[in-house]
Write a protein that holds these residues in place. Sequence first.
Motif, PDB file in Angstrom:
ATOM      1  N   VAL A  38       0.895  -1.245   0.020  1.00  0.00           N
ATOM      2  CA  VAL A  38       0.093   0.031   0.064  1.00  0.00           C
ATOM      3  C   VAL A  38       0.749   1.347   0.088  1.00  0.00           C
ATOM      4  O   VAL A  38       0.253   2.317  -0.389  1.00  0.00           O
ATOM      5  CB  VAL A  38      -0.942  -0.075   1.304  1.00  0.00           C
ATOM      6  CG1 VAL A  38      -0.354   0.320   2.615  1.00  0.00           C
ATOM      7  CG2 VAL A  38      -2.270   0.871   0.907  1.00  0.00           C
ATOM      8  N   PRO A  63      -3.160   5.315   3.411  1.00  0.00           N
ATOM      9  CA  PRO A  63      -3.521   6.257   2.440  1.00  0.00           C
ATOM     10  C   PRO A  63      -4.440   7.470   3.013  1.00  0.00           C
ATOM     11  O   PRO A  63      -5.264   7.263   4.099  1.00  0.00           O
ATOM     12  CB  PRO A  63      -4.593   5.612   1.362  1.00  0.00           C
ATOM     13  CG  PRO A  63      -3.979   4.087   1.536  1.00  0.00           C
ATOM     14  CD  PRO A  63      -3.621   3.841   2.916  1.00  0.00           C
ATOM     15  N   SER A  90      -3.803  -5.428   2.787  1.00  0.00           N
ATOM     16  CA  SER A  90      -4.724  -4.160   2.972  1.00  0.00           C
ATOM     17  C   SER A  90      -4.297  -3.684   4.467  1.00  0.00           C
ATOM     18  O   SER A  90      -3.968  -4.172   5.262  1.00  0.00           O
ATOM     19  CB  SER A  90      -6.369  -4.863   3.472  1.00  0.00           C
ATOM     20  OG  SER A  90      -7.034  -3.940   4.103  1.00  0.00           O
ATOM     21  N   CYS A  91      -4.363  -2.255   4.254  1.00  0.00           N
ATOM     22  CA  CYS A  91      -3.708  -1.658   5.574  1.00  0.00           C
ATOM     23  C   CYS A  91      -4.861  -1.585   6.573  1.00  0.00           C
ATOM     24  O   CYS A  91      -4.352  -1.317   7.896  1.00  0.00           O
ATOM     25  CB  CYS A  91      -3.424  -0.067   5.159  1.00  0.00           C
ATOM     26  SG  CYS A  91      -4.889   1.133   5.287  1.00  0.00           S
ATOM     27  N   GLY A  92      -6.012  -2.033   6.533  1.00  0.00           N
ATOM     28  CA  GLY A  92      -7.009  -2.115   7.594  1.00  0.00           C
ATOM     29  C   GLY A  92      -7.540  -0.832   8.127  1.00  0.00           C
ATOM     30  O   GLY A  92      -8.525  -0.804   8.832  1.00  0.00           O
ATOM     31  N   GLN A  93      -7.259   0.176   7.332  1.00  0.00           N
ATOM     32  CA  GLN A  93      -7.905   1.538   7.672  1.00  0.00           C
ATOM     33  C   GLN A  93      -9.516   1.729   7.390  1.00  0.00           C
ATOM     34  O   GLN A  93     -10.257   2.419   8.272  1.00  0.00           O
ATOM     35  CB  GLN A  93      -7.380   2.653   6.972  1.00  0.00           C
ATOM     36  CG  GLN A  93      -7.470   3.908   7.429  1.00  0.00           C
ATOM     37  CD  GLN A  93      -6.993   5.131   6.566  1.00  0.00           C
ATOM     38  OE1 GLN A  93      -6.911   6.106   6.958  1.00  0.00           O
ATOM     39  NE2 GLN A  93      -6.126   4.789   5.671  1.00  0.00           N
ATOM     40  N   CYS A  94      -9.948   1.080   6.253  1.00  0.00           N
ATOM     41  CA  CYS A  94     -11.210   1.072   6.186  1.00  0.00           C
ATOM     42  C   CYS A  94     -12.045  -0.126   5.990  1.00  0.00           C
ATOM     43  O   CYS A  94     -11.588  -1.243   5.487  1.00  0.00           O
ATOM     44  CB  CYS A  94     -11.573   2.053   4.838  1.00  0.00           C
ATOM     45  SG  CYS A  94     -11.054   1.165   3.248  1.00  0.00           S
ATOM     46  N   CYS A 141     -12.604  -2.845   2.802  1.00  0.00           N
ATOM     47  CA  CYS A 141     -11.325  -3.304   2.394  1.00  0.00           C
ATOM     48  C   CYS A 141     -10.751  -4.375   3.276  1.00  0.00           C
ATOM     49  O   CYS A 141     -10.506  -5.612   3.048  1.00  0.00           O
ATOM     50  CB  CYS A 141     -10.211  -2.326   1.706  1.00  0.00           C
ATOM     51  SG  CYS A 141      -8.554  -3.076   1.434  1.00  0.00           S
ATOM     52  N   ARG A 142     -10.702  -3.873   4.842  1.00  0.00           N
ATOM     53  CA  ARG A 142     -10.240  -4.682   5.786  1.00  0.00           C
ATOM     54  C   ARG A 142     -10.993  -6.046   5.745  1.00  0.00           C
ATOM     55  O   ARG A 142     -10.500  -7.236   5.597  1.00  0.00           O
ATOM     56  CB  ARG A 142     -10.266  -3.886   6.899  1.00  0.00           C
ATOM     57  CG  ARG A 142      -9.464  -5.029   8.083  1.00  0.00           C
ATOM     58  CD  ARG A 142      -9.755  -4.069   9.352  1.00  0.00           C
ATOM     59  NE  ARG A 142     -11.031  -4.107   9.771  1.00  0.00           N
ATOM     60  CZ  ARG A 142     -11.662  -2.826   9.857  1.00  0.00           C
ATOM     61  NH1 ARG A 142     -11.065  -1.639   9.853  1.00  0.00           N
ATOM     62  NH2 ARG A 142     -13.095  -2.689  10.071  1.00  0.00           N
ATOM     63  N   SER A 194     -14.563   1.429  -0.844  1.00  0.00           N
ATOM     64  CA  SER A 194     -13.075   1.484  -0.215  1.00  0.00           C
ATOM     65  C   SER A 194     -12.505   2.879  -0.276  1.00  0.00           C
ATOM     66  O   SER A 194     -12.928   3.545  -1.378  1.00  0.00           O
ATOM     67  CB  SER A 194     -12.246   0.450  -0.867  1.00  0.00           C
ATOM     68  OG  SER A 194     -12.849  -0.781  -0.763  1.00  0.00           O
ATOM     69  N   LEU A 195     -11.420   2.993   0.424  1.00  0.00           N
ATOM     70  CA  LEU A 195     -10.922   4.540   0.631  1.00  0.00           C
ATOM     71  C   LEU A 195      -9.894   4.727  -0.328  1.00  0.00           C
ATOM     72  O   LEU A 195      -9.779   5.737  -1.149  1.00  0.00           O
ATOM     73  CB  LEU A 195     -10.618   4.514   1.908  1.00  0.00           C
ATOM     74  CG  LEU A 195      -9.946   5.880   2.360  1.00  0.00           C
ATOM     75  CD1 LEU A 195     -10.300   6.088   3.812  1.00  0.00           C
ATOM     76  CD2 LEU A 195      -8.517   6.157   2.050  1.00  0.00           C
ATOM     77  N   CYS A 196      -9.264   3.662  -0.968  1.00  0.00           N
ATOM     78  CA  CYS A 196      -8.041   3.822  -1.748  1.00  0.00           C
ATOM     79  C   CYS A 196      -8.168   2.752  -2.999  1.00  0.00           C
ATOM     80  O   CYS A 196      -9.039   1.940  -2.786  1.00  0.00           O
ATOM     81  CB  CYS A 196      -6.840   3.974  -1.023  1.00  0.00           C
ATOM     82  SG  CYS A 196      -5.847   2.363  -0.880  1.00  0.00           S
ATOM     83  N   LEU A 231      -6.453   0.387  -3.582  1.00  0.00           N
ATOM     84  CA  LEU A 231      -6.147  -1.046  -3.111  1.00  0.00           C
ATOM     85  C   LEU A 231      -7.557  -1.849  -3.129  1.00  0.00           C
ATOM     86  O   LEU A 231      -7.918  -2.609  -3.621  1.00  0.00           O
ATOM     87  CB  LEU A 231      -5.224  -1.225  -1.993  1.00  0.00           C
ATOM     88  CG  LEU A 231      -4.815  -2.727  -1.811  1.00  0.00           C
ATOM     89  CD1 LEU A 231      -3.348  -2.546  -1.058  1.00  0.00           C
ATOM     90  CD2 LEU A 231      -5.774  -3.537  -0.981  1.00  0.00           C
ATOM     91  N   GLY A 232      -8.251  -1.230  -2.234  1.00  0.00           N
ATOM     92  CA  GLY A 232      -9.727  -1.910  -1.890  1.00  0.00           C
ATOM     93  C   GLY A 232     -10.592  -1.798  -3.148  1.00  0.00           C
ATOM     94  O   GLY A 232     -11.445  -2.881  -3.529  1.00  0.00           O
TER      95      GLY A 232
HETATM   96  S1  SF4 Z   1      -9.026   0.580   0.777  1.00  0.00           S
HETATM   97 FE1  SF4 Z   1      -6.860   1.487   1.106  1.00  0.00          FE
HETATM   98  S2  SF4 Z   1      -7.085   2.434   2.953  1.00  0.00           S
HETATM   99 FE2  SF4 Z   1      -8.919   1.091   2.969  1.00  0.00          FE
HETATM  100  S3  SF4 Z   1      -8.050  -0.633   4.205  1.00  0.00           S
HETATM  101 FE3  SF4 Z   1      -7.701  -0.965   2.092  1.00  0.00          FE
HETATM  102  S4  SF4 Z   1      -5.637  -0.207   1.784  1.00  0.00           S
HETATM  103 FE4  SF4 Z   1      -6.487   0.663   3.535  1.00  0.00          FE
END
Ligand code: SF4
Length: 545
Positions: free
Chosen positions: A284, A302, A455-459, A462-463, A500-502, A504-505
């Motif tokens: 990410v 992100p 996944s960074c797990g922020q949202c 996606c998490r 998803s926020l970014c 990746l998701g």
């Molecule tokens: S969509 Fe982006 S910000 Fe959200 S959990 Fe996945 S990697 Fe993180």
Amino acid sequence: MSYFRAHVLVCAGTPCMLKGAGAVKDALCREIERAGLQEEVRVVETGCLGPCDDGPVIVVYPEGVMYSKLKPEEMSRIVQQHLLKGRVVEDLVYRAEKEKAKPVVSLEEQGYLDRQYRIVLRNCGRIDPDSIEEYIANGGYEALGKALTTMTPEQVVATVKDSGLRGRGGAGFPTGLKWSFTAPIAADQKYIICNADEGEPGTFKDRLILEGDPHSIIEAMAIAGYAVGADQGIVYIRGEYHLSIERLQRAAARARELGLLGKDIFGTGFNFDLQIRTGAGAYVCGEETALIESLEGKRGEPRLKPPYPGVAGLWGKPTVVNNVETLANIPPIILKSAEWFRGIGTEKTPGTKVFTMLGDITNQGLIEVPMGITLREVIYGVGGGIPNGRGFKLAQTGGTSGGCLPKEFLDLPMDYDSLAEAGSALGSGALLVIDDSHCIVDVLRSFMKFFQHESCGQCTPCREGTARLYQLFSDLAAGKAGQDAVQLIKELCQTMQLSSLCGLGQSAPNGVVTALQYFEEEIQKHVAGECPAGVCRISMGSRAV
Ligand code: SF4
Ligand SMILES: Cc1cc2nc3c(=O)[nH]c(=O)nc-3n(C[C@H](O)[C@H](O)[C@H](O)COP(=O)(O)O)c2cc1C
């Protein structure tokens, strides 16, 4: 000063080095000395030549004959026969699969450069990446000189805009337009960031560009700095890319010594310097705002956009983030003109694309081809087709977040818009070819495992979504999925794409969505406890209902 009658270029890119290029080079030098040719033949370590799977690779000039899959003990034959007597050692020559029956005369006739057009890789495999003199002798730093001494910053931005260059980091955003957002902003500090994080599985083009031609990136960053009014550059590079980092550091030091970085470049009053920062291996962190967070010493998560980095990026200052391959196009565009660049590739996506070809394809490695080339030409032409007599099942373009395209798409032109219409992407340029021995559920399960991990797990979408998708594909592979599994997968994908926020998701489900379009029957059979490819270990006894 010595004049050499022959040059032997030894590929010192990471894939060849891992296959023993160091020992091959040592043996070659020993044999050259034993034959008393050290004043006549020069051995040069160079960047990646492309056919990575066939390393170690060397090219003997002036003939331009490439030898591949070399062993140290074979060097005496190359020295004794080729370098002393001028006879090509036929059985060691690299040949693209289709050319195998023909006698070999030169690099071009070996089929290696067929269909390739080298702008980004212009110097890779041709010059010594540690020699600024060789870079300059091949036109290096001329574009920077031209920009600083004959063009205004506005003209540089306009030239890049007119060229139609689109970002090669994934999204395909027009580079000149991106620069034009940052250039007019009044700020006490602006930054140019070169994104060399390259976390995409199967993608290693940026690594080999940096290993093979580090000065082209330094020159491009300085031009970008001049265009938008930035005097500081940062290369954010994947920490595991040791060779790229070392060569980049040496290149920057030499550029500083010659006054091509630092204060008052070309006596124009323009200042620009750069630093190199290493990433810690999170996929990410290649996302531009997560990268900026990481540079600021924070967790690589992100940011919400807007504001975009071009307006408020590193430390809140206007920041241009560009991919390595995007930047490598800049010096030739400045030198040769926007019109020249527009003449290559397609109308909407001019230029070339560097692909890393991998999977079930004969010629694995790095290639550069004009945009708009078809999948068929890449796979069956440059790529040499599918090995072991197997059939083509699918190609995944654009890396793990790209779509899975079946054979109906073999004649699709490879450019941003055509691939997006087909539900896939050009992305980073990874081209994964999968033959008919593989199971689509097994393939998707491995993609989802990757995304769950990265996944960074922020949202939440996606998490939770990546974890649930991985679980559902694991259940399908084990024959334990319920009747509603496919419906659940479809709903999850839609939710992730929309909320998803970014990137990746948003793009993690792309492979699944296209697979459901083109391979739904095969997936549904797993619900019924059958794996048509015979890959999944389905245990009927434990199926859920
Ligand atoms: S969509 Fe982006 S910000 Fe959200 S959990 Fe996945 S990697 Fe993180
Ligand atoms: C999860 C994720 C990972 C990314 N990884 C990279 C990367 O490794 N290198 C890169 O150049 N761009 C990467 N990008 C795209 C960057 O966010 C950004 O768009 C790009 O660096 C801009 O450069 P360009 O305009 O030259 O393409 C990634 C995006 C996402 C969503």
